[in-house]
Design a protein around this motif. Sequence first.
Motif, mmCIF file in Angstrom:
data_model
loop_
_atom_site.group_PDB
_atom_site.id
_atom_site.type_symbol
_atom_site.label_atom_id
_atom_site.label_comp_id
_atom_site.label_asym_id
_atom_site.label_seq_id
_atom_site.Cartn_x
_atom_site.Cartn_y
_atom_site.Cartn_z
ATOM 1 N N LEU A 240 43.249 50.633 29.718
ATOM 2 C CA LEU A 240 43.645 50.808 31.110
ATOM 3 C C LEU A 240 43.221 49.611 31.953
ATOM 4 N N ARG B 298 47.032 56.663 34.491
ATOM 5 C CA ARG B 298 47.052 56.738 33.027
ATOM 6 C C ARG B 298 48.328 57.406 32.545
ATOM 7 N N LYS C 269 40.044 54.319 28.420
ATOM 8 C CA LYS C 269 39.022 53.837 29.337
ATOM 9 C C LYS C 269 37.777 53.452 28.541
ATOM 10 N N ASN D 260 51.158 54.916 33.021
ATOM 11 C CA ASN D 260 51.126 53.911 31.954
ATOM 12 C C ASN D 260 51.654 54.484 30.646
#
Length: 112
Positions: A53, A25, A68, A28
């Motif tokens: 995600l 995460r 998420k 990203n």
Amino acid sequence: MTVNSFLNPDWGLGVRDTMSQSLRRLENLTDRHQELDGKMDAEKMRYIFDLPLYNEDGTFKENGGVTKPTNQDVDLTNYQVVTDLKEMNFSIKLPALGENWVTVDLNEMFNK
């Protein structure tokens, strides 16, 4: 930018990923931020936070984000905050509840 991992070596825990994919995460988030380098503002940061995600089939999304879903593995994205110091506001979102971004004007509190 923060994640659910202890990244500071002073903690003595070592950098390791969590079951909630904290390091992916963070990667990203960092990658999406770098793609907009020099053009970042609060609107673009909210856009990055809105990127999921995972794909719908549970695989990792290519060029994905950090959010998420509520039905995925050990936890979910509880809340997200974007602060805009230039405009003196912050936006908050509770993805787990399906909420949209709510912006709070801070000028009343700090400009008196």
